[in-house]
Design an enzyme around this catalytic site. Structure first.
Site, PDB file in Angstrom:
ATOM      1  N   LYS A 189       0.857  -1.190   0.000  1.00 27.21           N
ATOM      2  CA  LYS A 189       0.000   0.000   0.000  1.00 27.21           C
ATOM      3  C   LYS A 189       0.894   1.241   0.000  1.00 27.21           C
ATOM      4  CE  LYS A 189      -1.896   2.757   3.009  1.00 27.21           C
ATOM      5  NZ  LYS A 189      -1.873   4.015   2.231  1.00 27.21           N
ATOM      6  N   GLU A 192      -1.363   7.511   0.138  1.00 24.06           N
ATOM      7  CA  GLU A 192      -2.462   8.067  -0.657  1.00 24.06           C
ATOM      8  C   GLU A 192      -2.023   9.343  -1.394  1.00 24.06           C
ATOM      9  OE1 GLU A 192      -2.300   7.481   2.514  1.00 24.06           O
ATOM     10  OE2 GLU A 192      -2.911   9.168   3.753  1.00 24.06           O
ATOM     11  N   GLY A 242       7.246   5.152   7.859  1.00 30.61           N
ATOM     12  CA  GLY A 242       6.364   6.303   8.025  1.00 30.61           C
ATOM     13  C   GLY A 242       6.599   6.946   9.376  1.00 30.61           C
ATOM     14  N   GLY A 247       3.597   4.132  13.289  1.00 32.90           N
ATOM     15  CA  GLY A 247       4.370   2.918  13.608  1.00 32.90           C
ATOM     16  C   GLY A 247       3.914   2.300  14.926  1.00 32.90           C
ATOM     17  N   GLU A 264      10.473   1.502  10.054  1.00 35.55           N
ATOM     18  CA  GLU A 264      11.433   2.580   9.748  1.00 35.55           C
ATOM     19  C   GLU A 264      10.695   3.886   9.994  1.00 35.55           C
ATOM     20  OE1 GLU A 264      14.519   2.175   8.966  1.00 35.55           O
ATOM     21  OE2 GLU A 264      14.463   0.025   8.689  1.00 35.55           O
ATOM     22  N   CYS A 298      13.572  11.349   6.259  1.00 30.48           N
ATOM     23  CA  CYS A 298      13.785  10.779   7.594  1.00 30.48           C
ATOM     24  C   CYS A 298      15.213  11.006   8.049  1.00 30.48           C
ATOM     25  CB  CYS A 298      13.459   9.294   7.585  1.00 30.48           C
ATOM     26  SG  CYS A 298      14.424   8.374   6.396  1.00 30.48           S
ATOM     27  N   GLU A 398      10.371  16.189  14.857  1.00 33.91           N
ATOM     28  CA  GLU A 398      10.692  16.110  13.441  1.00 33.91           C
ATOM     29  C   GLU A 398       9.897  17.183  12.702  1.00 33.91           C
ATOM     30  OE1 GLU A 398       9.310  12.582  11.438  1.00 33.91           O
ATOM     31  OE2 GLU A 398      11.274  12.297  10.533  1.00 33.91           O
TER      32      GLU A 398
HETATM   33  P1  NAD Z   1       2.507   8.313   7.773  1.00 37.80           P
HETATM   34  O1  NAD Z   1       2.871   7.537   8.987  1.00 37.80           O
HETATM   35  O2  NAD Z   1       1.479   9.352   7.883  1.00 37.80           O
HETATM   36  O3  NAD Z   1       2.012   7.335   6.603  1.00 37.80           O
HETATM   37  C1  NAD Z   1       2.797   6.269   6.119  1.00 37.80           C
HETATM   38  C2  NAD Z   1       1.901   5.204   5.504  1.00 37.80           C
HETATM   39  O4  NAD Z   1       1.088   4.630   6.532  1.00 37.80           O
HETATM   40  C3  NAD Z   1       0.928   5.730   4.450  1.00 37.80           C
HETATM   41  O5  NAD Z   1       0.839   4.788   3.407  1.00 37.80           O
HETATM   42  C4  NAD Z   1      -0.391   5.820   5.215  1.00 37.80           C
HETATM   43  O6  NAD Z   1      -1.522   5.718   4.399  1.00 37.80           O
HETATM   44  C5  NAD Z   1      -0.267   4.607   6.117  1.00 37.80           C
HETATM   45  N1  NAD Z   1      -1.111   4.638   7.321  1.00 37.80           N
HETATM   46  C6  NAD Z   1      -1.651   5.700   7.951  1.00 37.80           C
HETATM   47  N2  NAD Z   1      -2.351   5.302   9.042  1.00 37.80           N
HETATM   48  C7  NAD Z   1      -2.243   3.951   9.104  1.00 37.80           C
HETATM   49  C8  NAD Z   1      -2.726   2.952   9.997  1.00 37.80           C
HETATM   50  N3  NAD Z   1      -3.471   3.258  11.059  1.00 37.80           N
HETATM   51  N4  NAD Z   1      -2.406   1.654   9.762  1.00 37.80           N
HETATM   52  C9  NAD Z   1      -1.625   1.316   8.712  1.00 37.80           C
HETATM   53  N5  NAD Z   1      -1.144   2.221   7.821  1.00 37.80           N
HETATM   54  C10 NAD Z   1      -1.443   3.519   8.010  1.00 37.80           C
HETATM   55  O7  NAD Z   1       3.898   8.892   7.233  1.00 37.80           O
HETATM   56  P2  NAD Z   1       4.136   9.901   6.038  1.00 37.80           P
HETATM   57  O8  NAD Z   1       3.637  11.245   6.454  1.00 37.80           O
HETATM   58  O9  NAD Z   1       3.631   9.294   4.777  1.00 37.80           O
HETATM   59  O10 NAD Z   1       5.732   9.913   5.963  1.00 37.80           O
HETATM   60  C11 NAD Z   1       6.523  10.754   6.711  1.00 37.80           C
HETATM   61  C12 NAD Z   1       7.126  10.020   7.887  1.00 37.80           C
HETATM   62  O11 NAD Z   1       7.835   8.874   7.432  1.00 37.80           O
HETATM   63  C13 NAD Z   1       8.139  10.841   8.647  1.00 37.80           C
HETATM   64  O12 NAD Z   1       7.945  10.699  10.023  1.00 37.80           O
HETATM   65  C14 NAD Z   1       9.470  10.225   8.240  1.00 37.80           C
HETATM   66  O13 NAD Z   1      10.512  10.395   9.156  1.00 37.80           O
HETATM   67  C15 NAD Z   1       9.111   8.805   8.070  1.00 37.80           C
HETATM   68  N6  NAD Z   1      10.078   8.129   7.206  1.00 37.80           N
HETATM   69  C16 NAD Z   1      10.968   7.261   7.774  1.00 37.80           C
HETATM   70  C17 NAD Z   1      11.927   6.647   6.975  1.00 37.80           C
HETATM   71  C18 NAD Z   1      12.907   5.669   7.553  1.00 37.80           C
HETATM   72  O14 NAD Z   1      13.461   4.882   6.781  1.00 37.80           O
HETATM   73  N7  NAD Z   1      13.164   5.658   8.836  1.00 37.80           N
HETATM   74  C19 NAD Z   1      11.971   6.920   5.621  1.00 37.80           C
HETATM   75  C20 NAD Z   1      11.052   7.820   5.083  1.00 37.80           C
HETATM   76  C21 NAD Z   1      10.098   8.411   5.894  1.00 37.80           C
END
Ligand code: NAD
Length: 506
Positions: A189, A192, A242, A247, A264, A298, A398
């Site tokens: 997935k 969005e 994310g 997480g 991650e 990140c 962050e």
């Molecule tokens: P997010 O957590 O909002 O979303 C990530 C994904 O999770 C999306 O596909 C979203 O639709 C999905 N999601 C949302 N709610 C969910 C739920 N309840 N259950 C399952 N899936 C769900 O993150 P974002 O805003 O898309 O990305 C930014 C974040 O990602 C930042 O905090 C960044 O640091 C982190 N990030 C970490 C790394 C790493 O490798 N450590 C790399 C890139 C980004």
């Protein structure tokens, strides 16, 4: 008068609106409803995607389960898997431009960085292909004359892959080829906000000959798609990149079935600048570390910890370099800092900067959104904030934007304490010409990756991941590959030497 280097809108024929559908059991599937993505830079619709719900997610998981259990991928040779992965790598390279333009339009990142991300991902697929063939377990030939032990590595099963919007194609490629190399089947997935490059990947997988059902894609939101992918009993593992908040939700949601979870998450990554450093290189790396991917990274080095003797001159150099960074239309190949992903996120970044200013911090550069001529409103100026104290939110949380926070230190112990004074532990760096200083820092920094005299260099061979609230598990490299494998011990008696447990009575 703004003294940034601004790239105003270039003339560009935008591609037709991209249509995204789910990939379930080898077929492209529509949904009754759809959702749109507007380009943050151009404020126009650039993709329309099928909106997945529970039915589509159930169907995708069932397809992945059937494909795994049938052994059409999980039980074929490593060589046969590697051949498909190598074809995908070639196809990625043949399609870099089309994928990169769509990714730039959906995310706002500069096109040069999108091209680097997409083209560079091919190497992850090639490296994973090499692991598919090299994977092996252990044998134990020292258990006694009549015993032989083996440890087999087996694919973990059905894997849910949930990705964010900031590096949609790269992060998918940090996970998918490694899961496939191990013999797993998957449901993906994408965010969005950036669904299209994952759909484009689905096309490449079909062209490369990946059997139907091995990789399934469901488009949609965290609820219900991501949530069901995290709780479903037929899923054996979830790998998520994310935010730390989501997480934690996934960890909680997945506990009902005790599936394996790899995370991650976020970071608040420091670079320590010592007085004996090559300050010119350090200033350039700090500038790169904060503005790359519009600071929505990140691994962004969002806080620097500078020795107080050199702080003023160093910050002046970073500010001077920041003014030369080309900021504006992400479709212009010379642009280095593009648009912010959403209006809400732009406002959130600004909130951090305003709060810091209200708490006594100084804005050495930027400090607010900026309207770039001919483009939409979602841009934030390259910003440098000084006079920050470690307790301020801007120093701890962050920000995820082009905003650099400057802290100062007096002793090495203080620099280490500031480095580790964080809930996060993704990456950390130090600049010094003294190898002993660099090595001591590398040992004591609480981070998954430490860079010395460089920033954000990565290789498929080297594991990536975080400690503390930056995540659990590792991606890429040999360690990342192992995450997708289960270990099974096989204990074998040689000959008929086993003494009976039950003594028979005459
Ligand atoms: P997010 O957590 O909002 O979303 C990530 C994904 O999770 C999306 O596909 C979203 O639709 C999905 N999601 C949302 N709610 C969910 C739920 N309840 N259950 C399952 N899936 C769900 O993150 P974002 O805003 O898309 O990305 C930014 C974040 O990602 C930042 O905090 C960044 O640091 C982190 N990030 C970490 C790394 C790493 O490798 N450590 C790399 C890139 C980004």
């Amino acid at each position: 008068m703004n003294d940034m280097t601004i790239n105003t809108a270039i003339s560009y024929d935008l591609p037709p609106v991209f249509t995204g559908r789910h990939l379930i059991d080898g077929a492209w599937v529509e949904s009754a409803e759809s959702f749109e993505r507007r380009a943050p830079s151009h404020d126009t619709v650039v993709s329309r995607s099928a909106l997945g719900g529970e039915a589509e997610t159930e169907a995708a998981i069932a397809a992945a389960r059937r494909a795994f259990d049938a052994g059409i991928w999980s039980r074929i040779s490593g060589k046969a898997r590697a051949e498909v992965l190598l074809k995908v790598a070639d196809l990625i390279e043949a399609n870099v431009d089309e994928i990169a333009v769509q990714e730039t339009l959906e995310s706002g990142k500069p096109i040069s960085q999108a091209r680097g991300e997409v083209g560079g991902a091919a190497d992850l697929w090639r490296y994973a292909a090499s692991l598919a063939r090299a994977s092996h377990g252990d044998s134990h030939n020292t258990l006694g004359e009549d015993m032989l032990g083996m440890v087999l590595k087996e694919p973990i099963g059905v894997v849910s892959i949930i990705t964010p919007w900031n590096f949609p194609f790269w992060i998918l490629s940090q996970k998918l080829p490694f899961a496939l190399a191990a013999g797993c089947t998957v449901v993906v997935k994408p965010s969005e906000m950036t669904p299209s490059s994952t759909v484009m990947m689905g096309e490449l997988l079909i062209q490369a000959g990946l059997p139907a059902g091995v990789c399934n894609i469901v488009l949609g939101y965290g609820q219900p798609v991501g949530s069901l992918m995290s709780t479903h009993p037929e899923v054996d593992m979830v790998t998520f990149t994310g935010s730390t908040a989501v997480g934690k939700m996934i960890t909680e949601a997945s506990s009902g079935t005790l599936k394996k979870v790899a995370l991650e998450l976020g970071g608040k990554n420091p670079q320590v600048i010592c007085p004996d450093a090559d300050l010119e290189s350090a200033a350039d790396a700090v500038t790169f570390g904060i503005y790359f991917n519009v600071g929505q990274c990140c691994n962004s080095s969002s806080r620097i910890i500078v020795h107080e003797d050199i702080a003023e001159a160093f910050v002046a150099r970073v500010v001077a370099l920041s003014k030369q960074v080309r900021f504006g239309d992400p479709l212009d190949p010379t642009t280095q800092v593009g648009a912010i992903v959403t209006a809400e996120h732009n406002a959130k970044i600004d909130g951090y900067v305003r709060d810091a200013r209200n708490a006594g911090a100084k804005i050495a550069l930027g400090g607010g959104p900026l309207q770039v001529e001919g483009l939409g409103p979602q841009f934030y100026q390259p910003t440098v904030v000084t006079g920050v104290t470690p307790d301020m939110a801007i120093a701890r949380e962050e920000v995820f934007g082009p905003v650099l926070t400057v802290l100062t230190y007096r002793t090495f112990e203080e620099a280490i304490a500031l480095t580790n004074d964080s809930d996060y532990g993704l990456s950390a760096g130090i600049w010094s010409e003294n190898i002993h200083t660099c090595l001591e820092f590398a040992r004591r920094a609480e981070a998954g990756t430490v860079w010395t005299n460089t920033w954000m260099d990565g290789y498929p061979e080297l594991a990536f991941g975080g400690v503390k609230q930056s995540g659990q598990g590792r991606e890429i490299g040999h360690y990342g590959f192992e995450e997708f494998l289960e270990v099974k011990s096989v204990v074998m008696r040689v000959g008929r030497s086993r003494a009976p447990w039950v003594t028979t009575h005459a």
